[in-house]
Design an enzyme around this catalytic site. Sequence first.
Site, PDB file in Angstrom:
ATOM      1  N   SER A  25      -1.457  -5.873   8.537  1.00 36.53           N
ATOM      2  CA  SER A  25      -2.727  -5.525   7.901  1.00 36.53           C
ATOM      3  C   SER A  25      -2.803  -6.200   6.541  1.00 36.53           C
ATOM      4  CB  SER A  25      -2.873  -4.016   7.755  1.00 36.53           C
ATOM      5  OG  SER A  25      -1.699  -3.448   7.246  1.00 36.53           O
ATOM      6  N   GLY A  29      -8.639  -4.747   6.312  1.00 39.20           N
ATOM      7  CA  GLY A  29      -8.668  -5.126   7.724  1.00 39.20           C
ATOM      8  C   GLY A  29      -7.302  -5.425   8.314  1.00 39.20           C
ATOM      9  N   ASP A  30      -7.262  -5.402   9.648  1.00 37.27           N
ATOM     10  CA  ASP A  30      -6.012  -5.601  10.378  1.00 37.27           C
ATOM     11  C   ASP A  30      -5.903  -7.016  10.936  1.00 37.27           C
ATOM     12  OD1 ASP A  30      -5.157  -2.990   9.942  1.00 37.27           O
ATOM     13  OD2 ASP A  30      -6.282  -2.234  11.663  1.00 37.27           O
ATOM     14  N   LYS A  46      -8.040 -11.858  12.008  1.00 31.52           N
ATOM     15  CA  LYS A  46      -8.231 -10.774  11.040  1.00 31.52           C
ATOM     16  C   LYS A  46      -9.559 -10.099  11.367  1.00 31.52           C
ATOM     17  CE  LYS A  46      -7.656  -9.846   6.097  1.00 31.52           C
ATOM     18  NZ  LYS A  46      -7.311 -10.429   4.786  1.00 31.52           N
ATOM     19  N   ASP A 136      -3.556 -11.240  -6.522  1.00 30.24           N
ATOM     20  CA  ASP A 136      -2.694 -10.294  -5.797  1.00 30.24           C
ATOM     21  C   ASP A 136      -1.422 -11.004  -5.340  1.00 30.24           C
ATOM     22  OD1 ASP A 136      -1.890  -7.830  -4.859  1.00 30.24           O
ATOM     23  OD2 ASP A 136      -3.087  -7.908  -3.022  1.00 30.24           O
TER      24      ASP A 136
END
Length: 325
Positions: A25, A29-30, A46, A136
């Site tokens: 994930s 979303g996964d 995705k 990130d």
Amino acid sequence: MASSSGSKAEFIVGGKYKLVRKIGSGSFGDIYLAINITNGEEVAVKLESQKARHPQLLYESKLYKILQGGVGIPHIRWYGQGKDYNVLVMDLLGPSLEDLFNFCSRRFTMKTVLMLADQMISRIEYVHTKNFIHRDIKPDNFLMGIGRHCNKLFLIDFGLAKKYRDNRTRQHIPYREDKNLTGTARYASINAHLGIEQSRRDDMESLGYVLMYFNRTSLPWQGLKAATKKQKYEKISEKKMSTPVEVLCKGFPAEFAMYLNYCRGLRFEEAPDYMYLRQLFRILFRTLNHQYDYTFDWTMLKQKAAQQAASSSGQGQQAQTPTGF
């Protein structure tokens, strides 16, 4: 197919990509393993619910398009809608550095850390040359490739990325001080904790914390207990600011402290000297007499695991290693 994701069974997207199973994930979303039914090729898909409160897969797909062609940037095959989902089809990659760190019993040798640092600096630099900051930077967002790309490091998950300067005028975004923390608190820069608008320096500082996480196995601000997320972020921020770089990097080559001090000393709009930072670690690498042969810690472990599996089964089957190997 797990019954829990029964709705995804026989789910074909983009006319030819059939979902197989969930493999991870992202920030939103996964991620699923899928097969191109026209040629049997495996890809990653995705998915994001179209009902998502803050849809961002379209944004991420546009960003990947801008970054296309860069070394260590996954190739995008298709973006569109399917059932009730926004869908992004891309190259299938191997395990993340977090997966590999766990696979190696949360210990990386200096050789592995330095070979990774070189590629990580280059990936971030490339994104910056395209006028974006990642925001990130963490071990989970760096993945090794597979097949002929198995020694190449890829940077993924651009859901939180932001444009920091105009393509044409090169005008930098303005300095601001009222921002909420974006990204992962553990690796966030001190300025990000203080609510200061992020810029190139913050991606670089975050990378410094990732490298020290690999060196030390954990960071001093991990595992802090607090009642709320906000209080936990406060505690992490306080601990980060009260831990001198020299204490954080104690027992490791001085280059790591030099790296962090350099990043923390950058001005808001200043371009990091990526080459200087790479050279810092390259010279250390040579001083330690290492060979840049792409033999990472997991390369050895994988070989051992494969040999053990072969000898125990009499066949050359792969032992259980993280997904994507």
